[in-house]
Design a protein around this motif. Structure first.
Motif, PDB file in Angstrom:
ATOM      1  N   PHE A  69       5.815   4.891   2.088  1.00  0.00           N
ATOM      2  CA  PHE A  69       4.664   3.987   2.158  1.00  0.00           C
ATOM      3  C   PHE A  69       3.520   4.505   1.288  1.00  0.00           C
ATOM      4  N   ALA A  70       3.252   5.811   1.373  1.00  0.00           N
ATOM      5  CA  ALA A  70       2.190   6.385   0.542  1.00  0.00           C
ATOM      6  C   ALA A  70       2.516   6.257  -0.943  1.00  0.00           C
ATOM      7  N   LEU A  71       3.782   6.451  -1.299  1.00  0.00           N
ATOM      8  CA  LEU A  71       4.179   6.339  -2.708  1.00  0.00           C
ATOM      9  C   LEU A  71       4.158   4.885  -3.181  1.00  0.00           C
ATOM     10  N   TRP A  72       4.518   3.935  -2.301  1.00  0.00           N
ATOM     11  CA  TRP A  72       4.370   2.525  -2.678  1.00  0.00           C
ATOM     12  C   TRP A  72       2.926   2.217  -3.035  1.00  0.00           C
ATOM     13  N   ARG A  73       2.015   2.713  -2.230  1.00  0.00           N
ATOM     14  CA  ARG A  73       0.602   2.467  -2.497  1.00  0.00           C
ATOM     15  C   ARG A  73       0.160   3.120  -3.805  1.00  0.00           C
ATOM     16  N   GLU A  74       0.665   4.309  -4.067  1.00  0.00           N
ATOM     17  CA  GLU A  74       0.338   4.986  -5.321  1.00  0.00           C
ATOM     18  C   GLU A  74       0.865   4.201  -6.513  1.00  0.00           C
ATOM     19  N   LEU A  75       2.106   3.743  -6.431  1.00  0.00           N
ATOM     20  CA  LEU A  75       2.691   2.937  -7.504  1.00  0.00           C
ATOM     21  C   LEU A  75       1.930   1.621  -7.657  1.00  0.00           C
ATOM     22  N   GLU A  76       1.585   1.019  -6.543  1.00  0.00           N
ATOM     23  CA  GLU A  76       0.881  -0.263  -6.545  1.00  0.00           C
ATOM     24  C   GLU A  76      -0.468  -0.163  -7.244  1.00  0.00           C
ATOM     25  N   ALA A  77      -1.119   0.995  -7.140  1.00  0.00           N
ATOM     26  CA  ALA A  77      -2.439   1.172  -7.751  1.00  0.00           C
ATOM     27  C   ALA A  77      -2.397   0.990  -9.264  1.00  0.00           C
ATOM     28  N   GLY A  78      -1.247   1.250  -9.870  1.00  0.00           N
ATOM     29  CA  GLY A  78      -1.124   1.090 -11.316  1.00  0.00           C
ATOM     30  C   GLY A  78      -0.370  -0.157 -11.724  1.00  0.00           C
ATOM     31  N   ALA A  79      -0.028  -1.015 -10.745  1.00  0.00           N
ATOM     32  CA  ALA A  79       0.764  -2.216 -11.033  1.00  0.00           C
ATOM     33  C   ALA A  79      -0.141  -3.427 -11.242  1.00  0.00           C
ATOM     34  N   ALA A  80       0.427  -4.442 -11.871  1.00  0.00           N
ATOM     35  CA  ALA A  80      -0.346  -5.648 -12.175  1.00  0.00           C
ATOM     36  C   ALA A  80      -0.550  -6.522 -10.947  1.00  0.00           C
ATOM     37  N   GLU A  81       0.366  -6.447  -9.966  1.00  0.00           N
ATOM     38  CA  GLU A  81       0.289  -7.284  -8.772  1.00  0.00           C
ATOM     39  C   GLU A  81       0.601  -6.436  -7.546  1.00  0.00           C
ATOM     40  N   PRO A  82       0.209  -6.902  -6.349  1.00  0.00           N
ATOM     41  CA  PRO A  82       0.538  -6.157  -5.124  1.00  0.00           C
ATOM     42  C   PRO A  82       2.044  -5.990  -4.972  1.00  0.00           C
ATOM     43  N   LEU A  83       2.447  -4.845  -4.450  1.00  0.00           N
ATOM     44  CA  LEU A  83       3.856  -4.567  -4.207  1.00  0.00           C
ATOM     45  C   LEU A  83       4.226  -4.697  -2.740  1.00  0.00           C
ATOM     46  N   LEU A  84       3.230  -4.717  -1.862  1.00  0.00           N
ATOM     47  CA  LEU A  84       3.446  -4.837  -0.424  1.00  0.00           C
ATOM     48  C   LEU A  84       2.630  -5.997   0.126  1.00  0.00           C
ATOM     49  N   GLY A  85       3.208  -6.706   1.090  1.00  0.00           N
ATOM     50  CA  GLY A  85       2.488  -7.733   1.831  1.00  0.00           C
ATOM     51  C   GLY A  85       2.620  -7.421   3.312  1.00  0.00           C
ATOM     52  N   LEU A  86       1.573  -6.878   3.916  1.00  0.00           N
ATOM     53  CA  LEU A  86       1.665  -6.353   5.280  1.00  0.00           C
ATOM     54  C   LEU A  86       1.200  -7.401   6.297  1.00  0.00           C
ATOM     55  N   HIS A  87       2.040  -8.409   6.483  1.00  0.00           N
ATOM     56  CA  HIS A  87       1.742  -9.447   7.463  1.00  0.00           C
ATOM     57  C   HIS A  87       2.343  -9.127   8.829  1.00  0.00           C
ATOM     58  N   GLY A  88       2.957  -7.964   8.973  1.00  0.00           N
ATOM     59  CA  GLY A  88       3.540  -7.539  10.240  1.00  0.00           C
ATOM     60  C   GLY A  88       5.024  -7.825  10.327  1.00  0.00           C
TER      61      GLY A  88
END
Length: 386
Positions: A69-88
């Motif tokens: 999860f932490a690495l997804w967020r790190e990767l997402e910070a440099g991406a053009a669009e969100p990589l996660l959608g946390l709707h539960g």
């Protein structure tokens, strides 16, 4: 001698690209070989969405999830669009499974809650619930196509070479390293040499490693989830798991998972029920039994979906008997296989595990290594270099 690099990665799906990112960012020279074009539909990493699902009770999975999860967020910070959608994500069904996951997650301080069926139905009117419902708030969907692009961009940006439309025709491993025979997009054949190779080739892993590494049985199946159209566009949808008791599984065939997929509807799929296939000889069509079982589940548990609107997709599972992944190093070869339909969410952390193994920094967690699958002894799968 062939072209020399530090690491060859065979397979450019979510796991191979994650390993390429992790290695390249450490300054390692990486050459990744992928036989198909980006976003091809021949493997297990395509499509728009996957569940980001933390409803596990085993600590080794939850450790991997938290790191990923932490690495997804790190990767997402440099991406053009969100990589996660946390709707539960909601998990229901087998009460023992639901309560065990809740207890483990509460013990780790995760943002979770147990809901009554009435409270859950009030929040998600398109679904039916029975028994305790586990809500994981730090869960939802991963946007798969975006993630593949982000990983490739990050790996290439750190210096990795990504070669597509190239097929591995042979692997030779020895104490001196690895030599990989590659047929390029133009039909020419050449040899790449490296100190190590990571084989993360999904359904092709078994055939590529045959005669090189003793593997547990890897069963390749073709799975067919389907997207269904909501009856009411105003309905809110979570991601979901429906876990059946062992007795119920005998009747139903598999547990059910799914998620909202923007622009496609709500994906509903049976877990690990597909027919066994050769990955190069697939039909891309579900059996009538699977099609009927998915439709019947929608009728019973999803009053908010039109059961006659299912649009099926096809993907492969490569599964072990236990459902656990195969992550290990044998000599100069690092193996990443058997993700059993639930590996995607962990991919960035698995990339780190593979990078550690390939460089000799650390072995993978014991729960995933070959001895945990009944193959060899712990000493038989040690790194080639310290």
């Amino acid at each position: 001698m062939g072209t020399q690099t530090d690491h060859i990665i065979v397979g450019g799906g979510i796991m191979g690209l994650s390993a390429a990112w992790q290695l390249a960012r450490r300054g390692e020279r990486v050459h990744l070989i992928e036989q198909f074009d980006p976003h091809h539909a021949r493997g297990a990493s395509h499509g728009s969405t996957r569940n980001i699902n933390n409803a596990y009770h085993e600590e080794f999975y939850l450790d991997l999830f938290d790191e990923a999860f932490a690495l997804w967020r790190e990767l997402e910070a440099g991406a053009a669009e969100p990589l996660l959608g946390l709707h539960g994500l909601v998990t229901q069904g087998d009460e023992a499974v639901v309560l065990a996951a809740h207890e483990a997650l509460v013990g780790r301080g995760a943002d979770v809650a147990l809901l009554t069926p009435a409270a859950a139905a009030e929040r998600w009117a398109g679904m039916r619930f029975a028994g305790p419902v586990l809500l994981g708030r730090q869960a939802g969907v991963g946007y798969t196509a975006r993630a593949l692009d982000a990983l490739e961009a990050a790996a290439a940006g750190a210096g990795a070479t990504i070669e597509r439309r190239a097929r591995v025709r042979g692997i030779d491993a020895s104490a001196a390293g690895v030599r990989v025979k590659v047929e390029g997009a133009d039909g020419s054949v050449r040899t790449l040499a490296a100190g190590s190779a990571i084989v993360a080739a999904g359904a092709w892993s078994g055939s590529l490693l045959d005669g090189l590494v003793d593997l547990p049985t890897l069963t390749v199946t073709e799975e067919h989830p389907a997207h269904f159209t909501p009856r009411d566009p105003a309905h809110i949808w979570p991601s979901f798991n429906h876990m059946f008791t062992p007795a119920q599984l005998d009747e139903r065939g598999g547990n059910v998972y799914g998620m909202p997929s923007p622009g496609e509807g709500v994906k509903v799929g049976l877990h690990a029920v597909g027919h066994v296939v050769d990955p190069d000889q697939r039909t891309f069509a579900p059996t009538p039994e699977v099609r009927a079982a998915v439709r019947e589940h929608v009728i019973e548990w999803f009053p908010g979906l039109d059961p006659d609107t299912g649009v099926e997709m096809s993907c492969t599972y490569t599964s072990t008997a236990s459902g656990r992944f195969v992550l290990d190093r044998v000599g100069p070869l690092t193996i990443a296989a058997g993700f059993s339909g639930h590996g995607y969410k962990f991919a960035p952390a698995i990339g780190r595990v593979l990078a550690d193994a390939a460089t000799g920094a650390a072995l993978p967690p014991a729960e995933f290594r070959l001895p945990a699958h009944g193959i060899g002894t712990p000493e038989a799968s040690s790194p080639a270099r310290p």
